[in-house]
Scaffold this active site. Structure first.
Site, PDB file in Angstrom:
ATOM      1  N   THR A 344       0.824  -1.201   0.000  1.00  0.00           N
ATOM      2  CA  THR A 344       0.000   0.000   0.000  1.00  0.00           C
ATOM      3  C   THR A 344       0.864   1.259   0.000  1.00  0.00           C
ATOM      4  O   THR A 344       2.080   1.208   0.225  1.00  0.00           O
ATOM      5  CB  THR A 344      -0.925   0.033   1.235  1.00  0.00           C
ATOM      6  N   CYS A 345       0.225   2.389  -0.207  1.00  0.00           N
ATOM      7  CA  CYS A 345       0.954   3.657  -0.245  1.00  0.00           C
ATOM      8  C   CYS A 345       1.130   4.261   1.147  1.00  0.00           C
ATOM      9  O   CYS A 345       1.624   5.379   1.285  1.00  0.00           O
ATOM     10  CB  CYS A 345       0.237   4.653  -1.159  1.00  0.00           C
ATOM     11  N   ASP A 346       0.745   3.524   2.191  1.00  0.00           N
ATOM     12  CA  ASP A 346       0.866   3.998   3.566  1.00  0.00           C
ATOM     13  C   ASP A 346       2.248   3.626   4.105  1.00  0.00           C
ATOM     14  O   ASP A 346       2.652   2.459   4.065  1.00  0.00           O
ATOM     15  CB  ASP A 346      -0.217   3.356   4.426  1.00  0.00           C
ATOM     16  N   ASN A 384      -6.432   0.090  -0.458  1.00  0.00           N
ATOM     17  CA  ASN A 384      -5.734   0.385  -1.718  1.00  0.00           C
ATOM     18  C   ASN A 384      -6.037  -0.630  -2.814  1.00  0.00           C
ATOM     19  O   ASN A 384      -5.360  -0.662  -3.842  1.00  0.00           O
ATOM     20  CB  ASN A 384      -4.217   0.442  -1.513  1.00  0.00           C
TER      21      ASN A 384
END
Length: 398
Positions: A344-346, A384
Site C-alpha cells: 500500500t501507499c501507507d 488500496n
C-alpha cells in the site's frame, strides 16, 4: 468497468479453480504447484489442513475440559471443517457473522457468545439460532441478555473476570472484565436469572507462563467462596501459545497440567470446565506466499503487508519463519536479515523483522511467511485495492 475487472480477475484464476476442492479451497500438493498457478497481483493464503487437524486432535486429547474453538482466529470454512472433523464440537463466537457461519456448517454445534458487549439485535438473533451461553461483565449487559431472550429460563451466563497476567504477549486487560468487587455483586444479580452460572477470564494472547491460568482460577475460587453463590461452569479462556522466532513457550501439556492442578487445588472439580484455543489450533496450519516486487538494499517490497495477512509482523513486530522460492524451487544458501514493506501507499505498512532469507533474494521471488494460520487471513483488508488473492489448501509433508 467493475464487471470487466472482475471478469479478468476470474479468468486469471481459472486454472486454480479447476482443481479439486478441499471444502471450497483449491487443493494443491506442493508450494511449487501453487506458485505455478498464480497469475495475479496479490499474495496467496495457504491453509494446511493436515497440520490443523493434527493440532486440533492433540488439543482435544489432552485438554482437561471441553474445547471451544475461538472462531476469530481463522473463520475460513475449510479451517472450521477440519477442526470439526478432528473432534471439536464447541465454538467461542463473538459476532452474528461468526454465529451464522458456524450454524450454517454445524447446526448441532455448541456456540458460546463470549464477547462481553453485544448488540440487542445480535442477542435476539443468537438465541433464535440456539445459542444459550452468553458472557457479560457489567450489569447493563446482563440486563440486555435477560430482556432480549425474553427472560428465558435456559440461559448459561458467564461472568468475565479481569485477572492479573504477567506472561502474555498481548495483554487483554483494561477493555473487558469485572473487578473482584464488581464480580461479587454481579454474581448475586445473575444467579436467579439463569439456569447455569459460570465464571470466565482471558489471561492474554500468546501467554508464556502456564501459572497465569492457575492464578486466575484461584481468583475465581475465592469469589465463589466469599459470595457463597452457586457456580456451575468455569471457562479458562484462550491464550495458549505457539512457537515463533524469538518466542518459545513451554509445552502445551504444561498448560493443561497447570489448569487441572489448579482446579483440583481450589476444589472446583465439580464445575464443567471449558478452554478456548484459537491460535494453538491453527497458527502452524497457515502461511502466506508474497511476491517480491522490488529490493532496496535489505528492504523487500512485497505484495502483502500489515493491511493484509502480516498485521502481527508489523504492529506488534513479531517475527515469523520465512522461506524463499524462485521458479517453483526452494532457494537455499547463506542467509541475511531483511525487513519488509507492504504494497500500500501507507508508510506504516512496514515490517521490521528481522526476517532471515537467502542473501540473493530478488524481484519476482516468492517469500513464504510461515505460521500465519491464526489472525493472518482474519486481519486482511482491501485497503488500496490489494489483498484480494486466492485462498488455497495444501496437503504436503512441509
Amino acid at each position: 468497468m467493475a464487471h470487466a475487472l472482475q471478469s479478468e480477475r476470474s479468468r486469471r484464476r481459472v486454472n486454480a479453480y479447476r482443481r479439486a476442492l478441499y471444502h471450497g479451497a483449491p487443493l494443491y500438493h506442493s508450494v511449487a504447484e501453487i506458485i505455478g498457478d498464480v497469475a495475479d497481483d496479490d499474495s496467496v493464503h495457504v491453509i494446511r489442513p493436515n497440520v490443523i487437524a493434527e493440532r486440533a486432535r492433540t488439543f482435544v486429547a489432552g485438554s482437561p475440559g471441553e474445547v471451544l474453538f475461538a472462531v476469530k482466529a481463522n473463520p475460513h470454512p475449510a479451517v472450521l471443517q477440519t477442526i470439526w472433523e478432528a473432534g471439536v464440537r464447541g465454538f467461542d463466537v463473538a459476532s452474528m457473522g461468526e454465529i451464522e457461519l458456524v450454524h450454517s456448517l454445524f447446526p448441532t454445534a455448541r456456540m458460546c457468545f463470549m464477547h462481553p458487549i453485544k448488540s440487542r439485535q445480535s442477542i435476539r438473533r443468537a438465541y433464535a439460532l440456539g445459542v444459550r451461553d452468553y458472557a457479560f461483565d457489567h450489569i447493563d449487559e446482563l440486563t440486555k441478555i435477560v430482556e432480549e431472550t425474553g427472560g428465558a429460563k435456559d440461559l448459561g451466563l458467564f461472568l468475565r473476570l479481569s485477572p492479573r497476567s504477567s506472561g502474555a504477549a498481548y495483554a487483554l486487560a483494561g477493555k473487558f472484565g469485572a473487578t473482584v468487587m464488581e464480580a461479587q455483586l454481579l454474581m448475586e444479580k445473575a444467579r436467579p436469572l439463569c439456569d447455569r452460572l459460570g465464571l470466565t477470564f482471558h489471561v492474554g494472547s500468546q501467554c508464556m507462563i502456564p501459572e497465569d491460568y492457575a492464578s486466575a482460577i484461584a481468583i475465581a475460587a475465592e469469589l465463589i467462596s466469599v459470595t457463597g453463590v452457586k457456580v456451575d461452569m468455569l471457562d479458562v479462556g484462550g491464550g495458549y501459545p505457539v512457537t515463533y522466532p524469538g518466542m518459545t513457550p513451554p509445552p502445551l501439556q504444561d498448560y493443561f497440567d497447570a489448569i487441572e492442578a489448579a482446579v483440583k487445588k481450589e476444589g472446583l472439580t465439580h464445575l464443567s470446565l471449558a478452554l478456548e484455543p484459537g491460535r494453538a489450533l491453527v497458527a502452524d496450519g497457515g502461511a502466506t506466499l508474497a511476491r517480491i516486487e522490488m529490493r532496496r538494499d535489505q528492504m523487500l517490497y512485497l505484495n502483502d503487508g500489515v493491511y493484509g495477512s502480516l498485521f502481527d509482523a508489523g504492529t506488534p513486530r513479531w517475527r515469523f519463519s520465512t522461506r524463499l522460492w524462485r521458479d517453483g524451487k526452494l532457494v537455499e544458501g547463506d542467509e541475511e536479515a531483511f525487513g519488509f514493506f507492504g504494497p500500500t501507499c501507507d508508510s506504516i505498512d512496514r515490517m521490521e523483522g528481522p526476517f532471515m532469507l537467502p542473501a540473493n533474494a530478488q524481484e519476482g521471488d516468492w517469500v513464504e511467511v510461515i505460521g500465519l494460520g491464526a489472525y493472518g487471513l482474519t486481519m486482511t483488508t482491501q485497503f488500496n485495492g490489494f489483498h484480494q488473492g486466492p485462498i488455497v489448501a495444501l496437503i504436503d509433508n512441509l
